[in-house]
Every structure is written in structure tokens, then in C-alpha cells.
Design a protein around this motif. Structure first.
Motif, PDB file in Angstrom:
ATOM      1  N   MET A  67     -23.483 -28.032 -22.241  1.00 56.47           N
ATOM      2  CA  MET A  67     -22.943 -28.845 -21.151  1.00 56.47           C
ATOM      3  C   MET A  67     -22.497 -27.981 -19.973  1.00 56.47           C
ATOM      4  SD  MET A  67     -23.411 -31.866 -22.331  1.00 56.47           S
ATOM      5  CE  MET A  67     -24.867 -31.159 -23.136  1.00 56.47           C
ATOM      6  N   ARG A  84     -23.991 -28.166 -16.174  1.00 58.17           N
ATOM      7  CA  ARG A  84     -23.099 -28.401 -15.035  1.00 58.17           C
ATOM      8  C   ARG A  84     -23.273 -27.323 -13.965  1.00 58.17           C
ATOM      9  NH1 ARG A  84     -19.211 -32.017 -14.873  1.00 58.17           N
ATOM     10  NH2 ARG A  84     -17.528 -31.855 -13.335  1.00 58.17           N
ATOM     11  N   GLY A 135     -25.800 -33.734 -18.084  1.00 58.67           N
ATOM     12  CA  GLY A 135     -25.586 -33.261 -19.446  1.00 58.67           C
ATOM     13  C   GLY A 135     -25.178 -34.393 -20.370  1.00 58.67           C
ATOM     14  N   GLY A 168     -24.091 -35.071 -24.302  1.00 56.89           N
ATOM     15  CA  GLY A 168     -23.694 -34.437 -25.546  1.00 56.89           C
ATOM     16  C   GLY A 168     -24.220 -35.177 -26.757  1.00 56.89           C
ATOM     17  N   LEU A 205     -17.375 -31.264 -26.049  1.00 56.37           N
ATOM     18  CA  LEU A 205     -18.428 -31.650 -25.110  1.00 56.37           C
ATOM     19  C   LEU A 205     -17.848 -32.171 -23.797  1.00 56.37           C
ATOM     20  CD1 LEU A 205     -20.727 -33.313 -27.761  1.00 56.37           C
ATOM     21  CD2 LEU A 205     -21.312 -31.285 -26.414  1.00 56.37           C
ATOM     22  N   ALA A 236     -19.591 -32.693 -20.080  1.00 50.47           N
ATOM     23  CA  ALA A 236     -20.654 -33.653 -20.392  1.00 50.47           C
ATOM     24  C   ALA A 236     -20.527 -34.893 -19.509  1.00 50.47           C
ATOM     25  CB  ALA A 236     -20.582 -34.058 -21.863  1.00 50.47           C
TER      26      ALA A 236
END
Length: 217
Positions: A169, A173, A179, A181, A192, A197
Motif C-alpha cells: 500500500m 501511494r 491500493g 488491501g 493496511l 490503502a
């Protein structure tokens, strides 16, 4: 739609192979291994970091020696002490059917990742498999993701990273990917979310629902 999948803890469950191979490495280094259940923290992140933590020794020569012992077992035995998660093949097939371009993005060395993906018959779903080099080059996902984007002339804003650990994650980013999880793996919901996430999926089927528009379902 472009989707990057982590391998360990996302496509397949490598618990037995990785934990037993780590225990083997520790024994060869003269360190009593903890119970196998206490080694699952090492599934996902770069292995050199986990071995240094377990050995309480960050010296490169020590970590590389332990890694060599790990590979003694993993390369021939631990590699296949592994199983695809329930529903993952069906999810990959559905994504491909919806026009998605799929890639594997793992911190595991490519020589192992490619064999695992092929062994379980998942290779037909992926355009390409990407991992690190044996010397550790691109084992950090923050280095691996831009390499994949550049290699395939992909735009980060069009891509989604699926993974079960915070390292997945955070890398997504940093490079502007969405992202998601994978809660069926080894990272917790808290790990996460703290890593940034954008969304979470409880299962491969739930992931399929999040990624495929209703008219493709």
C-alpha cells in the motif's frame, strides 16, 4: 484497467514453505527458531529485513549467509509448499474477461516467482511477472512499481495495486496507484489502512466485485 498483484499472501498462501525455510536458515546459523506461527510476519516484506530482525544482526555478510541457507531449502522444496487462495483463479479469469491487463509485482526474486506462477497454472492470466533480482535489486516495491510502469509504458493513474501488506500500500501511494488491501492474506486491517490503502477486500470474490463494473459482472 491495469492491476498489479502481489504474490505471497495475495495470489498464493506460502506459509509452510516460507516459515519452514526461515526455520532451516536460523538453525544453520546456530539460532533456535521460534514456532512457525511466529514467523508469518516475514511473509510479504523483503526477506533480508526479516532475517536481520530474527538474527538481531544487520551486518550484510551475516544476512546474506542466512539468506543463502534459506534458499538451500526454498529453491527446491519450500517453493512449492504453497497453494493458490480459493477463488483467485476465477477472479483473475473474470478480470481478464473484463479487459484488464494483469501483472505480478512481488518482492520475491523473479526466478522463484515465475516458477510458482507457472506451477499453479496462473501464468496464462498475466501479461508479465515481475520480481526482484537475487542480489536484492528492486526488492523494495517502491523501486519495483516504477520499473514495471516504465517497462510497459503504463500510467500510474490507470493502475491498481493489490496486496496484503503495508509495503504494498505504501508503494502504491508513493507512485499514485490505487491500493486495495487483500484481507485474506497476512496483513491486518490496521496495517493496511495505516499504510494508506484506498480500499479493502475480504476475499478474491469481493475484490472482483470492487474492480469489475456491474455490466461486466
Amino acid at each position: 484497467m491495469i492491476v498489479f498483484f502481489d504474490l505471497d499472501g495475495t495470489l498464493t498462501d506460502p506459509r509452510e514453505g516460507i516459515t519452514r525455510s526461515i526455520a532451516h536458515a536460523l538453525e544453520r546459523m546456530g539460532v533456535a527458531p521460534p514456532p512457525l506461527d511466529d514467523l508469518t510476519f516475514a511473509i510479504g516484506p523483503p526477506l533480508r529485513h526479516s532475517l536481520a530482525q530474527l538474527l538481531a544482526d544487520e551486518r550484510r555478510e551475516t544476512v546474506e549467509q542466512a539468506l543463502a541457507h534459506y534458499r538451500e531449502r526454498f529453491a527446491d522444496v519450500g517453493l512449492f509448499e504453497n497453494v493458490p487462495y480459493e477463488g483467485i483463479a476465477e477472479t483473475l479469469s473474470a478480470l481478464r474477461g473484463a479487459g484488464a491487463r494483469l501483472f505480478v509485482a512481488t518482492s520475491k526474486p523473479l526466478v522463484y516467482a515465475d516458477r510458482i506462477v507457472r506451477h499453479f497454472g496462473l501464468d496464462s492470466h498475466f501479461e508479465s511477472v515481475h520480481g526482484c533480482e537475487l542480489d536484492g535489486t528492486r526488492e523494495d516495491k517502491r523501486d519495483l512499481l516504477p520499473y514495471i510502469l516504465q517497462t510497459h509504458a503504463l500510467r500510474s493513474e490507470d493502475a491498481t495495486m493489490i496486496g496484503d501488506r503495508g509495503v504494498d500500500m505504501r508503494a502504491a501511494r508513493v507512485h499514485g496507484l490505487r491500493g486495495i488491501g487483500a484481507l485474506w492474506g497476512y496483513g491486518s486491517r490496521e496495517e493496511l489502512l495505516e499504510a494508506g490503502a484506498d480500499d479493502l477486500a475480504d476475499s478474491p470474490l469481493a475484490l472482483r466485485t470492487k474492480l469489475i463494473r456491474p455490466h461486466h459482472a
